[in-house]
Each structure stands twice: as structure tokens, then as C-alpha cells.
Write a protein that holds these residues in place. Structure first.
Motif, short mmCIF file in Angstrom:
data_model
loop_
_atom_site.label_atom_id
_atom_site.label_comp_id
_atom_site.label_asym_id
_atom_site.label_seq_id
_atom_site.Cartn_x
_atom_site.Cartn_y
_atom_site.Cartn_z
N VAL A 104 0.84 -1.20 0.00
CA VAL A 104 0.00 0.00 0.00
C VAL A 104 0.87 1.25 0.00
CG1 VAL A 104 -1.79 1.27 1.24
CG2 VAL A 104 -1.83 -1.24 1.21
N VAL A 105 0.50 2.22 -0.83
CA VAL A 105 1.11 3.56 -0.80
C VAL A 105 0.13 4.50 -0.12
CG1 VAL A 105 1.96 5.49 -2.16
CG2 VAL A 105 2.45 3.17 -2.90
N ARG A 106 0.55 5.14 0.97
CA ARG A 106 -0.37 5.97 1.73
C ARG A 106 -0.26 7.45 1.40
NH1 ARG A 106 -4.08 4.17 4.83
NH2 ARG A 106 -4.07 1.93 5.23
N GLU A 107 0.81 7.86 0.77
CA GLU A 107 0.93 9.25 0.33
C GLU A 107 1.94 9.33 -0.80
OE1 GLU A 107 4.15 10.71 3.71
OE2 GLU A 107 2.03 11.20 3.93
N ARG B 111 3.08 6.56 -8.36
CA ARG B 111 3.33 6.69 -6.91
C ARG B 111 3.78 8.10 -6.57
NH1 ARG B 111 8.97 4.58 -4.82
NH2 ARG B 111 9.41 6.32 -6.24
N THR C 238 -4.78 8.25 -3.05
CA THR C 238 -4.16 7.46 -2.00
C THR C 238 -5.09 7.40 -0.78
OG1 THR C 238 -3.02 9.44 -1.20
CG2 THR C 238 -1.79 7.98 -2.69
N PRO C 239 -4.92 6.38 0.08
CA PRO C 239 -4.01 5.25 -0.04
C PRO C 239 -4.40 4.37 -1.23
CG PRO C 239 -5.54 4.86 1.74
CD PRO C 239 -5.77 6.27 1.29
N SER C 240 -3.42 3.65 -1.76
CA SER C 240 -3.69 2.91 -2.99
C SER C 240 -2.84 1.65 -3.08
CB SER C 240 -3.43 3.80 -4.21
OG SER C 240 -2.11 4.30 -4.19
N VAL D 166 -9.45 2.04 0.09
CA VAL D 166 -8.09 1.98 -0.45
C VAL D 166 -8.24 1.86 -1.97
CG1 VAL D 166 -5.91 0.70 -0.56
CG2 VAL D 166 -7.17 0.86 1.62
N ASP E 89 -9.24 -0.59 4.23
CA ASP E 89 -8.30 -0.93 5.31
C ASP E 89 -9.06 -1.31 6.56
OD1 ASP E 89 -9.11 1.46 6.52
OD2 ASP E 89 -7.33 2.57 5.87
#
Length: 372
Positions: A7-10, A48, A57-59, A133, A127
Motif C-alpha cells: 500500500v502507498v499511503r501518500e 506513486r 491514496t491510499p492505494s 483503499v 483498510d
């Protein structure tokens, strides 16, 4: 169901392996795939970092997945549970581009690829706090051990080839090879220069050799890449740090110019060099991820053609099995371009990719030694 995902949160953050929830109440045309491995593409990193188009995001990113069909929706006829599949890019199947055989340029591609949602706005990923997400990246979000995708995204493949190596056929290798075989339609006895021999460029190089091109020029600034290019079929190599591309080609390799050029750099001065390496009526294909303006010397055109290619202008259901058949016949040894990482080491794969290594970074999402 509970799945494991990167997961990419920012924006510009590192990937974090998390447990998240995936709604597996499938829509009629959806397919649930157990991911075996996924490629890491430069496009994943540009998204990203928020460099091309925004993705909420998150993604969960990832768009070069390969795996085994776990479940299918009620209207799905292309595949069944247990089939081996490569996951390809999204397309609607209904617009003019899709029905004319060019799904890479689908009119609805932006929404299907970058919205992070189904077309009805629903989000199947959440999440542990219940928050959405974003997923369905390129229709697949393959940086996870399960992918929810659409029937149009899955390509059924033969079972006598390891699934672990097949994911990049869905994007990077398909893009390079398709640029040569579909867009250029390069043939026996013809000539080509490939500028930038990373994984996409090398896929194009192997395709040129398979097509019977007899002059194949590889250009890069890394001698290690050029050495690998020679092993894979390059007849000539040029290090553009020390040699001017067009002069070397026109004076030493092919006076009068080459038939084709494939550029993977996106640099204006290099594209001009590619054009200057061609004969009149030559064809240059650009395979680039760039926000820069395209500026070239107009006198370099001289009846030549420039194409901007996406996904090799391929019909994935036809082209990906074709590439696998070429691999089985020893004509497209793309496995030589793959380096494997455990899923938990995805950030190491990113680090190596950003160091411009010549190999395709590839994360094993499922294997005997991993615990999901």
C-alpha cells in the motif's frame, strides 16, 4: 476476504505491506485471481510519485500480474477457476478504438486505469478502519496476493510455462515487442536502432531478431546493457556517451539510414538523433513516460513517421500467447531479463529499479517459502 498488499499511503512514500479487505462478491464480469508474481514497471513509480496523472491514496498499484483464476462472475466465459492468466491493461470493449482492434487507445482508458474505483464509483478495497483503499490500477492492482479484475483484463495462457515469469508480458515486454511487431511491422532483412536498452528496449530488440531484422543497433550509456543486448541479438552497439548516434549509423553501419528506430528515453535530442539515423520514409516509435514537451528539428523528418505507442498497440489475448510461443521456440528469451524479489522486499526492487539496472524487477507474491 483479507489479502496482503503493498500500500502507498501518500505521494512518494515507500510501499508498506499491509493486510486489507477485498470485497469478493464479484460483479458479473469480474474475475478474482490469485497472484503468483508481478512485475515492477516504471509507470508504477511515476504514479506513486504523482508525476503523470493523479491516483488517489491510499492505494494499491501494480499492473504486470500473473496468476491463477480463483473465482469468476456469472457472465464470465473466457476463463474458469484454475486457469493460468496474465493480467493486461484495461479497456472497455465498446468504444471505436476497442472494436477496431486497438484497445491500447480505449476512449475510456483513463477512468478504467486511474480512477481507483469501479465504473459505478464503488471501491472493493478497504483498510482495517473501513476507509477506502484505491485499487483496480490498470484494472488489476497486482501488488497484492489477490487481484480483482475484469474479464477483459485476463489473458488465458498455456500451463507449460512458469507463471512466475509471465507478468511483464502484460505491459513492459508487450510494449517493447509490440512496438516492433505491431506498430513498425518490421520484417526480414530490415534494419532498426533501439535507443535505451532497458527491459522494454530489449524486448523490442528480441522481437526485431525474431522478425528477421539483419541490422539491429543497440544504443545506451551503460556498457553492461550493451553487452546484454549483444547476447540477445544486437549486431552493433553504440555508447551514446562517447559516440554521436546518427553519425555512427550513417557513416559506419548503414549509409543512407535505417528502416526503423525505437526510442525509450523521451529526450528531445535523442529523438532527433533517432530520426537522423533513419532513411527517408523511415518510422520512429516512441515508448516514453514523460511530461516534457516534444521538440525536434523539423528538417530531421523528411517524410519520416513518428508514432507514440501504448502497450505495443496489441490485442493482448492474441499477442501475449504469441510471445509465449516465441519464448517456447527459443526466439524470445525474456526470462533472461528478470530478477526476482520476495514480495516483502518490494522497496528494494524499487531502489534497484531507480538505479537504472538493466533487469526487470519482479516480485514473487506467492511461493512455497512465503507466508500469506
Amino acid at each position: 476476504m483479507e489479502i496482503k498488499a503493498a500500500v502507498v499511503r501518500e505521494k512518494k512514500a515507500k510501499f508498506k505491506i499491509e493486510g486489507i479487505s477485498l470485497d469478493t462478491t464479484l460483479r458479473a464480469n469480474e474475475v478474482l485471481v490469485k497472484v503468483v508474481a508481478t512485475g515492477l514497471c516504471h509507470t508504477d513509480l511515476t504514479i506513486r510519485d504523482g508525476l503523470i496523472v493523479p491516483f488517489p491514496t491510499p492505494s494499491v498499484l501494480g499492473h504486470e500480474g500473473a496468476g491463477i483464476v480463483e473465482q469468476v462472475g456469472t457472465a464470465v466465459t473466457k476463463v474458469k477457476k484454475g486457469d493460468h492468466v496474465v493480467l493486461g491493461p484495461s479497456s472497455c470493449g465498446e468504444c471505436e478504438q476497442c472494436i477496431s482492434g486497438h484497445p491500447s487507445y480505449c476512449t475510456n482508458m483513463m477512468q478504467l486505469t486511474f480512477s481507483g474505483r469501479r465504473t459505478d464509483g464503488s471501491c472493493p478495497y478497504h483498510d482495517h478502519s473501513g476507509s477506502d483503499v484505491s485499487g483496480l490500477f490498470f484494472g488489476q492492482s497486482s501488488f497484492a496476493n489477490y487481484s480483482l479484475t475484469n474479464e477483459r483484463n485476463v489473458v488465458k495462457v498455456r500451463k507449460d510455462v512458469p507463471l512466475e515469469i509471465l507478468g511483464p508480458l502484460g505491459c513492459g515486454f508487450q510494449t517493447g515487442a509490440g512496438s516492433v511487431l505491431n506498430l513498425m511491422k518490421a520484417g526480414a532483412g530490415e534494419s532498426i536502432v533501439i535507443i535505451g536498452v532497458g527491459s522494454v528496449g530489449l524486448a523490442g530488440l528480441m522481437a526485431a531478431k525474431a522478425a528477421g531484422c539483419t541490422t539491429i543497433v543497440a544504443v545506451d550509456i551503460h556498457d553492461s546493457r550493451l553487452e546484454l543486448a549483444k547476447q540477445l541479438g544486437a549486431t552493433h552497439t553504440i555508447n551514446s556517451k562517447t559516440h554521436k548516434i546518427s553519425e555512427t549509423i550513417q557513416k559506419e553501419i548503414m549509409p543512407g539510414g535505417l528502416h526503423y528506430a525505437l526510442d525509450t528515453t523521451g529526450r528531445n535530442e535523442i529523438i532527433t538523433e533517432a530520426l537522423n539515423s533513419l532513411r527517408p520514409l523511415g518510422h520512429c516509435v516512441l515508448v516514453i513516460v514523460s511530461t516534457e514537451k516534444l521538440e525536434i528539428n523539423g528538417m530531421s523528418l523528411m517524410g519520416k513517421t513518428i508514432s507514440f505507442g501504448l502497450e505495443g498497440d496489441s490485442l493482448p489475448d492474441v499477442f501475449i500467447p504469441r510471445l509465449i510461443d516465441l519464448y517456447k521456440g527459443g526466439l524470445f528469451p525474456f526470462d533472461k531479463l528478470i530478477k526476482f524479489y520476495d514480495f516483502e522486499d518490494i522497496n528494494k526492487a524499487v531502489e534497484d529499479s531507480e538505479k537504472e539496472l538493466p533487469l526487470k524487477q519482479y516480485c514473487e507474491c506467492l511461493s512455497d517459502h512465503m507466508d500469506f
